[in-house]
Design a protein around this motif. Structure first.
Motif, PDB file in Angstrom:
ATOM      1  N   SER A  49      48.668 -48.674 -14.938  1.00 16.50           N
ATOM      2  CA  SER A  49      47.829 -49.042 -16.073  1.00 16.50           C
ATOM      3  C   SER A  49      46.436 -48.448 -15.919  1.00 16.50           C
ATOM      4  N   GLY A  50      45.820 -48.115 -17.049  1.00 21.16           N
ATOM      5  CA  GLY A  50      44.463 -47.610 -16.994  1.00 21.16           C
ATOM      6  C   GLY A  50      44.156 -46.631 -18.105  1.00 21.16           C
ATOM      7  N   VAL A  51      42.956 -46.071 -18.048  1.00 24.10           N
ATOM      8  CA  VAL A  51      42.508 -45.050 -18.995  1.00 24.10           C
ATOM      9  C   VAL A  51      42.615 -43.699 -18.305  1.00 24.10           C
ATOM     10  N   ASN A 109      47.513 -31.324 -17.011  1.00 21.16           N
ATOM     11  CA  ASN A 109      48.820 -31.861 -16.608  1.00 21.16           C
ATOM     12  C   ASN A 109      49.363 -32.835 -17.641  1.00 21.16           C
ATOM     13  N   LEU A 110      48.482 -33.708 -18.136  1.00 18.59           N
ATOM     14  CA  LEU A 110      48.901 -34.683 -19.139  1.00 18.59           C
ATOM     15  C   LEU A 110      49.271 -33.982 -20.442  1.00 18.59           C
ATOM     16  N   ILE A 164      34.611 -30.464 -30.341  1.00 18.66           N
ATOM     17  CA  ILE A 164      33.244 -30.976 -30.424  1.00 18.66           C
ATOM     18  C   ILE A 164      32.612 -31.184 -29.049  1.00 18.66           C
ATOM     19  N   GLY A 165      33.349 -30.837 -27.987  1.00 19.32           N
ATOM     20  CA  GLY A 165      32.784 -30.883 -26.649  1.00 19.32           C
ATOM     21  C   GLY A 165      32.644 -32.258 -26.032  1.00 19.32           C
ATOM     22  N   VAL A 166      33.619 -33.157 -26.312  1.00 19.40           N
ATOM     23  CA  VAL A 166      33.608 -34.472 -25.680  1.00 19.40           C
ATOM     24  C   VAL A 166      34.940 -34.683 -24.955  1.00 19.40           C
ATOM     25  N   LYS A 167      35.084 -35.840 -24.301  1.00 21.74           N
ATOM     26  CA  LYS A 167      36.293 -36.142 -23.542  1.00 21.74           C
ATOM     27  C   LYS A 167      37.349 -36.793 -24.435  1.00 21.74           C
ATOM     28  N   ALA A 168      38.609 -36.521 -24.084  1.00 18.58           N
ATOM     29  CA  ALA A 168      39.745 -37.165 -24.756  1.00 18.58           C
ATOM     30  C   ALA A 168      40.478 -38.042 -23.748  1.00 18.58           C
ATOM     31  N   TYR A 169      40.953 -39.198 -24.219  1.00 23.49           N
ATOM     32  CA  TYR A 169      41.614 -40.153 -23.330  1.00 23.49           C
ATOM     33  C   TYR A 169      42.891 -40.706 -23.975  1.00 23.49           C
ATOM     34  N   ILE A 170      43.752 -41.245 -23.118  1.00 21.88           N
ATOM     35  CA  ILE A 170      44.805 -42.164 -23.553  1.00 21.88           C
ATOM     36  C   ILE A 170      44.619 -43.433 -22.725  1.00 21.88           C
ATOM     37  N   ALA A 171      45.259 -44.515 -23.141  1.00 26.21           N
ATOM     38  CA  ALA A 171      45.134 -45.766 -22.399  1.00 26.21           C
ATOM     39  C   ALA A 171      46.441 -46.548 -22.468  1.00 26.21           C
ATOM     40  N   ARG A 195      34.696 -48.948 -16.491  1.00 25.08           N
ATOM     41  CA  ARG A 195      35.992 -48.571 -15.925  1.00 25.08           C
ATOM     42  C   ARG A 195      35.962 -47.080 -15.610  1.00 25.08           C
ATOM     43  N   GLN A 196      36.638 -46.705 -14.548  1.00 22.87           N
ATOM     44  CA  GLN A 196      36.710 -45.298 -14.171  1.00 22.87           C
ATOM     45  C   GLN A 196      38.019 -44.699 -14.715  1.00 22.87           C
ATOM     46  N   PRO A 197      37.938 -43.564 -15.416  1.00 27.67           N
ATOM     47  CA  PRO A 197      39.171 -42.935 -15.882  1.00 27.67           C
ATOM     48  C   PRO A 197      40.006 -42.446 -14.705  1.00 27.67           C
ATOM     49  N   LYS A 198      41.316 -42.563 -14.831  1.00 21.56           N
ATOM     50  CA  LYS A 198      42.220 -42.129 -13.771  1.00 21.56           C
ATOM     51  C   LYS A 198      42.686 -40.699 -14.027  1.00 21.56           C
ATOM     52  N   VAL A 199      43.164 -40.065 -12.964  1.00 20.48           N
ATOM     53  CA  VAL A 199      43.626 -38.678 -13.057  1.00 20.48           C
ATOM     54  C   VAL A 199      45.140 -38.668 -13.125  1.00 20.48           C
ATOM     55  N   TYR A 200      45.677 -38.070 -14.176  1.00 23.10           N
ATOM     56  CA  TYR A 200      47.122 -37.989 -14.356  1.00 23.10           C
ATOM     57  C   TYR A 200      47.663 -36.802 -13.573  1.00 23.10           C
ATOM     58  N   GLU A 201      48.681 -37.077 -12.743  1.00 23.03           N
ATOM     59  CA  GLU A 201      49.288 -36.009 -11.954  1.00 23.03           C
ATOM     60  C   GLU A 201      50.763 -35.800 -12.290  1.00 23.03           C
TER      61      GLU A 201
END
Length: 407
Positions: free
Chosen positions: A84-86, A92-93, A120-127, A349-355
């Motif tokens: 679980s996480g952001v 890779n993702l 637009i030069g920002v971050k993209a996330y899933i959660a 919260r710290q975003p996690k790295v998807y591997e």
């Protein structure tokens, strides 16, 4: 400083979007897709550019300047099992969403978020995608090695509701043991132990309770014989498990409000089938209480079906001996997505790295040459800390009974 966040939730027949200023929605809509529109595409991935253009056009028409966004968050898809996480949508993702093991509209969520964010030069996330996997190792094992149990559930809404309950009672999610039941087109029941879902039903493959459109767990012998009867094709049988099973198979509708109307008009068959569905939910709640060893702080009922007091009362009547019951009807996946992204932007919260790691093969666990987290976990269970005296089951039982008499 306030943050602007675009949340994207692609579904099979719609793309829902919302723009939040911190936790306040400033725009929200559902872009519906007709069967005629969807018929132009041979697969879900082919819909990517079409859906992206619709999103950007809708935002422009409603005066939303995407250049003022601080982050874009999308619904996660059918990727490799993860905690679980952001997660930031890294390469890779993105690769695993493009080459997902199952076609599903949710796979487009992270891809759309990444493409718009890159512009637009920002971050993209899933959660908290549906493949969140925090199960206990032995909860994965079935009676056939080729058929392990998998963690596929309504992680986004379940985790959001669990955190909301924790906030309301002045505790941390990581301090509580909860059973959360999401009741919608699919139904999942999960055991949340101290912030981790250690066991859950898999609605996507038909396990657990039956639901408005899914079969739930089925008797294996008759199912195998049905598969080889020649009566149905493989595609038709898969559809019976996920699509036209459950309430639809019995009553010809996936609408619980319609079933409730039938009951009010004295349709006893409808009443029987609805009760049967609720009964299967109750049994799974009981099973998850075992996963938590009976130490359950609360049972949370959520999803669209939780709007029905007839349903929630039936469930409560069967399981309220386990723990107090709280009802959080409906779901708001866009709000949950935005809240997760906001927590990252605020540094909470710290975003996690998807591997994209595959699950371990249990049959290789005795091979000492292979690194194995599962082996380490089991060895720790074989050799517990020596300074703690083991308690037999009978002594544990007697201690609990003694405590109850004192109360």
């Amino acid at each position: 400083m306030a943050f602007n966040i675009l949340a994207i939730n692609p579904g099979s027949t719609s793309t829902k979007i919302a723009v939040y200023n911190d936790d306040k929605p400033i725009f929200s809509t559902s872009i519906d897709h007709s069967p005629e529109d969807l018929a132009h595409f041979n697969s879900v991935p082919e819909q990517f550019h079409w859906r992206k253009n619709l999103i950007e056009q809708t935002l422009r028409e409603n005066g939303i300047d995407i250049r003022k966004l601080d982050a874009v968050v999308g619904r996660g898809g059918i990727i490799m099992p993860i905690e679980s996480g952001v997660y930031e949508v890294n390469d890779n993702l993105r690769r695993d969403l493009i080459n997902a093991r199952m076609q599903h509209a949710s796979n487009l969520g992270g891809l759309l978020a990444r493409d718009i964010a890159d512009e637009i030069g920002v971050k993209a996330y899933i959660a908290d995608p549906v493949v969140v996997d925090e199960m206990m190792p032995y909860a994965r094992i079935s009676g056939i090695p080729e058929l392990p149990r998998e963690s596929v559930f309504h992680a986004l809404n379940q985790k959001a509701v669990a955190r909301l309950y924790a906030k309301e009672c002045g505790k941390k999610y990581e301090e509580l043991n909860l059973i959360v039941c999401h009741m919608g087109g699919g139904i999942t029941v999960s055991a949340h132990r101290r912030g981790r879902v250690i066991d859950t039903t898999n609605a996507l493959d038909g396990c657990g309770p039956f639901s408005p459109e899914r079969s739930g767990s089925l008797p294996p012998g008759p199912l195998i014989r049905l598969c080889f009867s020649g009566k149905y094709t493989e595609e038709e049988l898969i559809k019976k498990v996920h699509g036209v099973g459950g309430l639809y198979a019995h009553l010809g509708t996936t609408s619980v409000p319609e079933v409730l109307d039938r009951i009010m008009n004295h349709d006893l068959h409808a009443m029987l089938i609805l009760r049967a569905m609720c009964y299967t939910i109750c049994k799974e709640i009981g099973a998850m209480s075992v996963a938590l060893k009976g130490d359950v702080d609360a049972i949370l009922l959520t999803g669209g079906i939780a709007h029905s007091k007839r349903v929630t009362d039936f469930i409560a009547d069967h399981v309220d001996f386990i723990a107090p019951i709280y009802v959080y009807p409906g779901e708001n996946e866009l709000k949950s997505l935005a809240e997760n992204a906001l927590a990252v932007l605020r540094g909470e919260r710290q975003p996690k790295v998807y591997e994209g790691e595959l699950s371990e093969d249990p049959s290789t666990i005795n091979d000492a040459a292979r690194p194995s987290k599962l082996r380490d976990w089991l060895l720790a269970a074989i050799n517990p800390e020596t300074n703690k005296q083991a308690m037999t089951a009978i002594r544990h039982y007697l201690r609990k009974m003694s405590t109850r008499r004192q109360e």
